[in-house]
Enzyme design. Structure first.
Site, PDB file in Angstrom:
ATOM      1  N   GLU A   1       0.837  -1.198   0.000  1.00  0.00           N
ATOM      2  CA  GLU A   1       0.000   0.000   0.000  1.00  0.00           C
ATOM      3  C   GLU A   1       0.877   1.256   0.000  1.00  0.00           C
ATOM      4  OE1 GLU A   1      -3.887   1.617   2.443  1.00  0.00           O
ATOM      5  OE2 GLU A   1      -2.309   0.638   3.580  1.00  0.00           O
TER       6      GLU A   1
ATOM      7  N   LYS B   1      -8.969   3.828  -2.997  1.00  0.00           N
ATOM      8  CA  LYS B   1      -9.553   3.251  -1.783  1.00  0.00           C
ATOM      9  C   LYS B   1     -10.860   3.963  -1.446  1.00  0.00           C
ATOM     10  CE  LYS B   1      -8.142   2.058   2.961  1.00  0.00           C
ATOM     11  NZ  LYS B   1      -7.008   2.128   3.930  1.00  0.00           N
TER      12      LYS B   1
ATOM     13  N   CYS C   1      -5.550  -2.443   2.294  1.00  0.00           N
ATOM     14  CA  CYS C   1      -5.596  -2.475   3.748  1.00  0.00           C
ATOM     15  C   CYS C   1      -6.998  -2.815   4.259  1.00  0.00           C
ATOM     16  CB  CYS C   1      -5.082  -1.133   4.262  1.00  0.00           C
ATOM     17  SG  CYS C   1      -4.620  -1.082   6.003  1.00  0.00           S
TER      18      CYS C   1
END
Length: 336
Positions: free
Chosen positions: A46, A127, A168
């Protein structure tokens, strides 16, 4: 039926913290290293460029620090030409976590860029929900970028396969995972920072990552490449020198592995403060046996009982530009 074996690798490494140019050079070095091992698919952690914003967890909110982070964030495709060139040179697919800065703007996103083996950027996923203190740094991505991509250059007659990724704790959003399942995903990239370095998460973070990666492997019937970074002294030193002493983040951390759809770990896990490519051949033909038991887009779905809706409406002005394909042109460019 996918009759294909792919040599894949998940990167376990630390970026050059808060240095976009140096971190991108490290990306190129890791691509070169992977190519020497005949890797065909390479997954990065990430926001590997320019590193995870640990300062948001270690200090009081500070807009000036976010502005520094923005200056080191990646503009797509402008900052990625050398990465595209390396993919084309070595015939390797790269999935790269970046902090993305909107082109011509100041808004930031926690993004995942998928580059095909001919250098084409297939698309960028943003995200959909930054976690906790991350909301001080990144905006919310929309469903428009919640996509899988068929790797056209990986079709050797046995059919191309579909790849997608999440960042994540985005993996705890079951709707996001289901959106990828419904698109017929075959390989999943889970992009992570080191979380067990955070105060209060030392004993639980790696267990959480492993649980989420195995959950998606089984419920989506996919191979999972879990790529994590670790915290090194460049990160801790940057925070101390720029922001002062802190006791919320320590060195080390990370959990990197490759997971089979039946939840066995086929490579890794790697958890030490040492750069490493976690490598394994993944045999996509094994998905046929897995899906004989459970097929999340077929006989095990029960659409008459359960349904889901993903709003893939464009929300940000530049989304059609970053959800590719964005071709790479070699004319006039040097070697990566």
């Amino acid at each position: 039926m996918l009759n294909k074996k792919v040599k894949a690798a998940a990167v376990h490494a630390a970026p050059v913290y808060m240095d976009k140019a140096a971190s991108l050079r490290k990306v190129l070095a890791l691509i070169n290293q992977a190519a020497r091992k005949s890797v065909e698919l390479l997954a990065f952690p990430e926001v590997f460029v320019p590193g995870f914003p640990y300062f948001a967890y270690a200090y009081a909110p500070n807009a000036a620090t976010v502005a520094l982070y923005a200056a080191q964030s990646v503009v797509v495709p402008d900052d990625l030409e050398d990465v595209q060139a390396a993919c084309a040179k070595f015939n390797i697919v790269v999935v790269l976590g970046i902090s993305e800065r909107m082109r011509g703007g100041n808004s930031l996103f926690n993004s995942i860029v998928t580059v095909d083996a001919d250098g084409t950027i297939l698309g960028v996923h943003r995200k959909v929900q930054p976690t906790w203190a991350e909301r001080l740094v990144w905006g919310q991505g929309s469903g428009y970028t919640l996509r899988t991509y068929e790797l056209r250059t990986m079709d050797d007659g046995g059919g191309g396969y579909r790849i997608g990724g999440l960042a994540c704790w985005e993996h705890v959003i079951n709707g996001a995972r289901q959106a990828l399942i419904d698109q017929g995903q075959h390989v999943h990239v889970g992009c992570w920072p080191a979380l067990d370095v955070l105060k209060g998460f030392e004993k639980v973070a790696c267990a959480q990552i492993e649980a989420l990666m195995k959950t998606h492997a089984l419920t989506a019937q996919v191979f999972v490449l879990c790529a994590s970074s670790y915290v090194d002294e460049t990160c801790l030193r940057w925070m101390t020198e720029k922001l002062g002493p802190q006791d919320k983040v320590r060195a080390g951390g990370g959990w990197t592995a490759i997971v089979h759809p039946f939840c066995s770990i086929v490579a890794g896990p790697h958890t030490t403060s040492q750069d490493k490519l976690v490598v394994s051949e993944i045999d996509l033909s094994q998905l046929d046996l897995v899906k004989a038991y459970v097929d999340g887009v077929g006989h095990y779905k029960r659409p008459e009982v359960f349904s889901s809706h993903v709003d893939m409406t464009q929300r940000w002005k530049d989304e059609p530009d970053i959800v590719g394909p964005i071709s790479w042109c070699s004319e006039g460019l040097g070697e990566p």
